[in-house]
Structure formats: C-alpha cells, structure tokens
Design an enzyme around this catalytic site. Structure first.
Site, PDB file in Angstrom:
ATOM      1  N   GLU A  37       0.829  -1.211   0.000  1.00 53.25           N
ATOM      2  CA  GLU A  37       0.000   0.000   0.000  1.00 53.25           C
ATOM      3  C   GLU A  37       0.866   1.266   0.000  1.00 53.25           C
ATOM      4  OE1 GLU A  37      -3.145   0.117  -0.460  1.00 53.25           O
ATOM      5  OE2 GLU A  37      -3.954  -1.815   0.159  1.00 53.25           O
ATOM      6  N   ASP A  49      -4.947  -9.654  -8.223  1.00 51.59           N
ATOM      7  CA  ASP A  49      -5.172  -8.658  -9.281  1.00 51.59           C
ATOM      8  C   ASP A  49      -3.955  -7.937  -9.879  1.00 51.59           C
ATOM      9  OD1 ASP A  49      -4.920  -7.303  -6.857  1.00 51.59           O
ATOM     10  OD2 ASP A  49      -6.902  -6.384  -6.896  1.00 51.59           O
ATOM     11  N   GLU A  91     -12.486   0.555  -9.735  1.00 56.17           N
ATOM     12  CA  GLU A  91     -12.154  -0.409 -10.805  1.00 56.17           C
ATOM     13  C   GLU A  91     -13.103  -0.387 -12.009  1.00 56.17           C
ATOM     14  OE1 GLU A  91     -12.257  -1.167  -7.552  1.00 56.17           O
ATOM     15  OE2 GLU A  91     -10.114  -1.300  -7.162  1.00 56.17           O
ATOM     16  N   ARG A  94       0.631   3.816  -3.147  1.00 56.36           N
ATOM     17  CA  ARG A  94       0.030   5.125  -2.867  1.00 56.36           C
ATOM     18  C   ARG A  94       1.080   6.208  -2.661  1.00 56.36           C
ATOM     19  NH1 ARG A  94      -5.620   3.934   0.324  1.00 56.36           N
ATOM     20  NH2 ARG A  94      -5.626   1.701  -0.017  1.00 56.36           N
TER      21      ARG A  94
HETATM   22  C1  DMJ Z   1      -6.490   0.573  -4.823  1.00 59.84           C
HETATM   23  O1  DMJ Z   1      -5.734   0.886  -3.714  1.00 59.84           O
HETATM   24  C2  DMJ Z   1      -5.649  -0.074  -5.874  1.00 59.84           C
HETATM   25  O2  DMJ Z   1      -6.326  -0.003  -7.083  1.00 59.84           O
HETATM   26  C3  DMJ Z   1      -5.313  -1.506  -5.576  1.00 59.84           C
HETATM   27  O3  DMJ Z   1      -4.628  -2.145  -6.609  1.00 59.84           O
HETATM   28  C4  DMJ Z   1      -6.535  -2.318  -5.226  1.00 59.84           C
HETATM   29  N1  DMJ Z   1      -7.676  -1.573  -4.964  1.00 59.84           N
HETATM   30  C5  DMJ Z   1      -7.669  -0.270  -4.391  1.00 59.84           C
HETATM   31  C6  DMJ Z   1      -8.960   0.463  -4.666  1.00 59.84           C
HETATM   32  O4  DMJ Z   1     -10.079  -0.324  -4.731  1.00 59.84           O
END
Ligand code: DMJ
Length: 551
Positions: A176, A309, A443, A180
């Site tokens: 994260e 994902d 998404e 971010r």
């Molecule tokens: C985001 O922090 C990023 O897209 C991450 O890959 C997964 N999902 C969250 C938002 O839903």
C-alpha cells in the site's frame, strides 16, 4: 545519475513551417486602383469582424493556458457541438467533486491519512500502521495537478516539504505504501518537476528495503519503518506473503533505480520475477499465497480480484513501461492470462462473461468489484497479444465492462457491490450482507476509461456519467464523500470513510473519461495500480544497471 526526460503531458503536435516556406505565391500581380480600393474595403471589414468576434467570445477562450486547465482537455474528436458541451460540463463537474473531497479533507482531516466525512475528523486503517503520514495528500497530488487545481497542489507540496517524515515507529503495508506513496510521489515528480517529491520517494523506498530480508527475498507484507522488522498478515494462509502485494512493486522500483542509479530496487523486483518463473504452477495458475521462508505456495487459491489482481496488471505494465522491450514480462503475462481464461472465465446462463475464483481445484462463480479492473487490463494488453488475438482481448474487455456495469445497474443505488454471484439463478448480484457495500472504489470506472480510449464507444461515457450521478446522490455528504453499506437499500447507511483512492483513482479516471485522449496519452504514460501515471522509459532514455542492454 540520470535526470528524467520530462514528457509532454499532451500528445499535441505543434505544426512547423520549413525555413523559407511561404503560403503566398511568388509572382506579384499588378492591381488597378479600383481593385485596390475594393480589396482594402474587404480587408477592413474582415478586421472589424475579427475584433467583434473576439469581444463576444466567452472570457476563457481568449487566453491560451499553458498549464493543465479545463480548456486543454476538451475533446477534439467529439463530433457534435452538443456532445462537446456535455463532456466539458462533465469535466467541470469532476473538478467540483474533487474540490469537495479535497476541501473537506483539508478542513477536517488535514495531515491524517484519510477522512471521516460524517464525524468530520481524521481516519486511518491498519495498512498505515499507527502513522499519520497524510496518505490522502500524497495520493491526491497528481489528480490535483492534472485538474489544474494549482493552489491546492501548492498547499499539498508545502505540507509534504514541512511534515512528511518516514522515521516513524509504524508497521505499514509494503504494497500500500508503495502504490500510494511512492507511486504518488513519483508521478507528482514527473508531472511537476519538483525535486522534493523524488527525494521523499527515495527516502521512503529506503525504509521499505528491509522488508526484503527474508530467506527467499520475497518481501514481508508489513515492515516497521523505524526498526525495519517485517512480518506477514496473521490471516494469510500458512504465514504467506500475498501475490498481489509482492507482485506489485515492479513499476515503482524500476523508476527508483532509473532516477537514483541505485541498482538495489531493480534487483529486488527482478529477483522476485526469477523466483516465480522457476516455480511449478498448478494448472498454469499462480496461487495467491507464497511463503517467504520456504518459497512454497500456500493455499491454492487464484483470483484476478483481491490478493491476485495487480500482479497480472504489473506484468503487462512492466512491458509497456519498458517501451515494449521487456518481452519476458509480456510472455509471463500472456501465459498467465491464457491459464486464467481457461480455468476462471465463464459465461453465465444469462450471457454475462465473468471471472470467477479458483479454490483448490474448484471454480467459485463469484466476481469482486476489484476484479472489474481486468476489463481495462485486457483492452490495454490487446495490442501485442500472441497469435493476433487483439480483437479477442478487446472484446473480452468489453464483455467484462458490460458485466460490471450490470452489477451496478441491478442495484437500487446504481453503485456496484463489493462482490457478486453467478449461481443458482443469480446474475451479477450480491448475496451476503457483507458483500453489498460500495466504498468509493475505482475499478469499474477504470475499465470504462480504458474501453473509451480504445473504442470511443459513447456508452462508456454514459456509464461513467451514471456512476457520477449515483456517487453524488448517495455518497456525497457535507463533510466529503462516504462509502455506503448496502447498495440494495434505498436508505443506506454510511461507512464514514473517504478513502484516499477515491481522490487518487476514482475521480481521476472519471476526469480522464470525459477529457481528450491527448491528456496523458497511453503511448507515453503507464498508470500504476493506484492510477499514478509514470512515463514510459523509452529506449535510449534508460540504461538500467544489470539490464540486458548493459550486459
Ligand atoms: C487501490 O488501492 C488499488 O487499485 C489496488 O490495486 C486495489 N484496490 C484499491 C482500490 O479499490
């Protein structure tokens, strides 16, 4: 040390005249006096007309802005004037939403990681440990910049210069913080050229490196920024690290090496890739869990949603970001997607294409909101796919976009649930109460945007606009935007969280959806999984230590 070649944000070309070129004929015509007089009359009428027109123009069309203003993003390919007016209104609306989210955070949550828009105070979650690192400020930087919100951007920069400090005794999520903070800071650096963002990104990256000190080099999920001690989530199968976490570092780490000349970042992510390449994959699928001590897979659970994902996303984007030279990444992506299509992608009885989850040899016919990003990924990967299957992948992207739109359309609020089923007569609806929430996730809108860029089918803008209206109606509160707990209830309760990704991703993708393709063209920019744009490292622009070109 290399300095970044700052790329133009728009792909606009400036027409040039070759030296000596002239649009006038070379011969001179001799005119009689009466002809000269008529010509003069026509000329002065023309000049008067031009002046008049200038004064009747709306104010903002008189000044060409050289920054990223609204005028710069208006829709050259839109046919009708009516449509153009509609789209520019939507762009302006998007900026208004961003202003409301930002101003509320500025007023009630400044410096905290996120905002509680109902309680009107700061908020944080365990992914940031007990730190107070202004996650929303860093995550929102590039959206502010792209939208031309320069005062807000300056304000954010000032806070970062004076307050953002990573020497804190906090146990944070490596993934994260990477997507971010490092992604957000790097994008802000590339867009604005302000050194401070690069400096902070590198300082933070240094603090993440101890997470890689495991017997295999697969990093821990969490690291204490002060002590460097790492560990994994208690809930993860057999003490494992998570595929989507250790597999979503590549883009940012390659850029860190590019910017600093320090090979360590590049080596760490390439080591992960090499280790994965050597492992057996059940049915060609990557399980979501890998033990960093033993190097063995945990539970055989594969998903293109949560836990899996962005691992697939970063394989494709590693290739794109390398100017399509990292063919190893492309091949790994193609093989992975081929197995996913074979085992996880199905059509429901009602004809909706969905991506299920593979659990110990069994397909669960459930799809997450998170999985909906894959529509955009398939479309993005269509060009360059093996056996000339570009059309097939674009079609698959369109089918996923359609399914995800249905998951929104079949709710009362017209906002999508966290997960939805395709089972026992159910089609794209959530069953369990704890899967009915919408937490401002991006998404589905992300997929609309990619599909729009590749097809220009107006339905994607229409669907995006439906989402805007629903978010405005049901998630907007006086203190910002909140998630809702049940999208099937006409009287939903709020979760009282304004997620930082709402500003980083949801609002940015919406803005881009209604903007011109020339804003951040996909040939020059690759978006990290938190929607932070990083430039393509064109050949000749980059000599990575340890890369093929150097050996
Ligand atoms: C985001 O922090 C990023 O897209 C991450 O890959 C997964 N999902 C969250 C938002 O839903």
């Amino acid at each position: 040390m290399t300095t970044p070649a700052l790329l133009p944000l728009s792909g606009r070309r400036i027409p040039t005249l070759s030296p000596g070129a002239s649009s006038f004929p070379h011969h001179r015509a001799t005119l009689r006096l009466s002809e000269k007089f008529i010509l003069l009359l026509i000329l002065s009428a023309f000049i008067t007309l031009c002046f008049g027109a200038f004064f009747f123009l709306p104010d903002n069309s008189k000044h060409k802005r050289f920054d990223f203003g609204l005028e710069d993003v208006l829709i050259p390919h839109i046919e009708s004037e009516k449509e153009a007016r509609h789209s520019s209104r939507q762009v302006i609306h998007g900026v208004g939403m961003m202003k409301h989210a930002w101003d509320s955070y500025r007023q009630y949550g400044w410096g905290h990681n996120e905002l509680k828009p109902i309680a009107k105070k700061g908020h944080s979650t365990n992914i940031f440990g007990n730190s107070q690192m202004g996650a929303t400020i860093v995550d929102a930087l590039d959206t502010l910049y792209i939208m031309g919100l320069h005062d807000e951007f300056k304000d954010a920069q000032e806070w970062i210069e004076q307050n953002l400090d990573f020497s804190v005794n906090a146990e944070v999520s490596v993934f994260e913080v990477n997507i971010r903070f490092i992604g957000g800071l790097l994008a802000a650096y590339y867009l604005s050229g302000q050194e401070v963002f690069k400096v902070k990104a590198v300082q933070l990256a240094e603090k993440l490196l101890p997470a890689f000190n495991t017997p295999t080099g697969i990093p821990w999920a969490m690291v204490n920024l002060k002590s460097g001690v790492g560990r994994n989530w208690g809930w993860a199968s057999a003490g494992s690290s998570i595929l989507a976490e250790f597999g979503t570092l590549h883009m940012e780490f390659v850029h860190l090496t590019y910017l600093t000349g320090n090979p360590a970042y590049y080596q760490k992510v390439m080591h992960i890739r090499k280790l994965l390449a050597k492992m057996d994959r059940p049915n060609g699928l990557y399980p979501n869990y890998l033990n960093p001590r033993t190097g063995r897979w945990g539970q055989h659970h594969t998903s293109v949603g949560g836990l899996g994902d962005s691992f697939y996303e970063y394989l494709l984007k590693a290739w794109l970001m390398s100017d399509k030279t990292d063919t190893e990444a492309r091949k790994t992506y193609d093989d992975a997607i081929e197995a996913i299509e074979r085992h996880l992608i199905r059509k429901s009885n009602g004809g909706l294409t969905f991506i299920g989850e593979w659990k110990n040899g069994h397909l669960e016919r459930k799809m997450g909101h998170l999985t909906c990003f894959a529509g955009g990924m398939f479309a993005l990967g269509a060009d360059g796919s093996p056996d000339d299957k570009a059309g097939h992948y674009l079609q698959l992207g369109a089918e996923i976009a359609h399914t995800c739109h249905e998951s929104y359309d079949r709710t009362v609020l017209k906002l999508g649930p966290e997960a939805f089923k395709f089972d026992s007569g159910l089609e794209a609806v959530a069953v369990r109460q704890n899967e009915k929430y919408y937490i401002l996730r991006p998404e589905v809108i992300e997929t609309y945007w990619y599909m729009w860029r590749f097809t220009h089918d107006p339905k994607y803008r229409q669907w995006g606009w439906e989402a805007v209206q629903a978010i405005d109606k049901y998630c907007r509160v006086s203190g910002g935007f909140s998630g809702v707990k049940d999208v099937y209830s006409s009287n939903p309760t709020y979760d009282d969280v304004q997620q930082s990704f709402f500003l980083a991703e949801t609002l940015k993708y919406l803005y881009l959806l209604f903007s011109s393709d020339e804003l951040l063209p996909l040939e020059n920019w690759v978006f990290n999984t938190e929607a932070h744009p990083l430039p393509v490292l064109h050949q000749g622009n980059i000599t990575l230590p340890g890369s093929e070109t150097q050996r």
